[in-house]
Design an enzyme around this catalytic site. Structure first.
Site, PDB file in Angstrom:
ATOM      1  N   GLY A  59      34.214 -20.740  50.709  1.00 22.89           N
ATOM      2  CA  GLY A  59      33.577 -19.885  51.693  1.00 22.89           C
ATOM      3  C   GLY A  59      32.993 -18.645  51.048  1.00 22.89           C
ATOM      4  O   GLY A  59      32.640 -18.638  49.869  1.00 22.89           O
ATOM      5  N   CYS A  60      32.884 -17.586  51.827  1.00 21.50           N
ATOM      6  CA  CYS A  60      32.314 -16.320  51.368  1.00 21.50           C
ATOM      7  C   CYS A  60      33.004 -15.827  50.106  1.00 21.50           C
ATOM      8  O   CYS A  60      34.216 -15.656  50.076  1.00 21.50           O
ATOM      9  CB  CYS A  60      32.438 -15.283  52.486  1.00 21.50           C
ATOM     10  SG  CYS A  60      32.104 -13.590  51.969  1.00 21.50           S
TER      11      CYS A  60
END
Length: 253
Positions: A59-60
């Site tokens: 993810g981020c």
């Protein structure tokens, strides 16, 4: 295909109010390095214990870096791009790369298997085409491996993760690591940079030194409140020690 970026860029501090007040009180005193946490950065001596490198996409990468930075045995972290074919990707032009975090670690303190445990517990490997509110192929879940043994450990861990629920499929890819491209400076230690007083507390390091700093990696996790509880408390105690030194001087103002 246009990618939707929905993650927040709000830079307002989220640390407890008391801690923010502590930093405010210390702000003026960090001109004297004796009041700061860092005098210089203390990088573990690994001359006789070569470091290893692991790369994960979960993810981020702002949050991913913070997840790993506080772990005992992790020496430094770097966010970047991996898993695609585009040469020299950039934040606004990733091509088919994923946002990833490179973890440099001492294998005598923490193992690749333990890093895998942190990987699985820190995101939803069943979510397709994103993580949480972040939508896009760059947020896909990937374990990058260096060699046969890491590939085996990754596969075993993925099978174990799948057995936790048969109602949905673990989408995590396992891929041989190609080129890891470090991201632009503004993305390194992003959570730490949201708290300028923490940066002041460690001496306002130049960007290049901040990126390589073991202490900055740890404080990046602390700022995001993602350190293991024991380490979070250790850092709190250190700040409290500095506060005890600063308070008598403040009383004389």
């Amino acid at each position: 295909m246009a990618l939707v970026r929905t993650r927040s860029t709000d830079v307002s501090p989220s640390l407890p109010l008391l801690l923010q007040l502590t930093f405010a009180l210390l702000f003026v005193f960090c001109a004297d390095k004796g009041w700061c946490i860092r005098v210089p950065d203390q990088v573990p001596n690994t001359a006789d214990r070569p470091l290893k490198t692991a790369v994960f996409a979960l993810g981020c990468f702002w949050r991913s870096e913070a997840v790993f930075g506080c772990l005992n045995g992790v020496v430094r972290t770097t966010v970047g791009y991996a898993g695609g074919s585009k040469v020299n990707p950039e934040y606004r032009s990733l091509g088919d790369h994923a946002e990833a975090v490179q973890v440099e670690y001492d294998p005598t303190v923490i193992t690749f298997k333990q890093l895998l445990d942190v990987f699985w517990s820190s995101h939803d490997p069943r979510q397709v085409f994103g993580q949480g509110p972040d939508v896009g192929n760059q947020y896909r879940s990937i374990i990058f491996t260096n060699g046969t043994e890491e590939s085996r450990l990754a596969s075993v861990s993925k099978e174990r993760e799948q057995t936790k629920s048969r109602s949905s499929i673990v989408t995590t890819q396992i891929r041989q690591l190609g080129t890891f491209y470090p991201a632009e400076p503004e993305h390194q230690k992003f959570e730490l940079k949201r708290h300028p007083l923490l940066l002041q507390l460690i001496g306002n390091l130049p960007e290049e030194e901040l990126e390589r700093s073991s202490l900055a990696s740890k404080l990046n996790g602390f700022a995001a409140e993602l350190c293991p509880l024991r380490i979070q408390k250790q850092i709190d105690l250190k700040i409290n020690e500095i506060m005890k030194k600063a308070w008598p001087a403040l009383k004389d103002i």
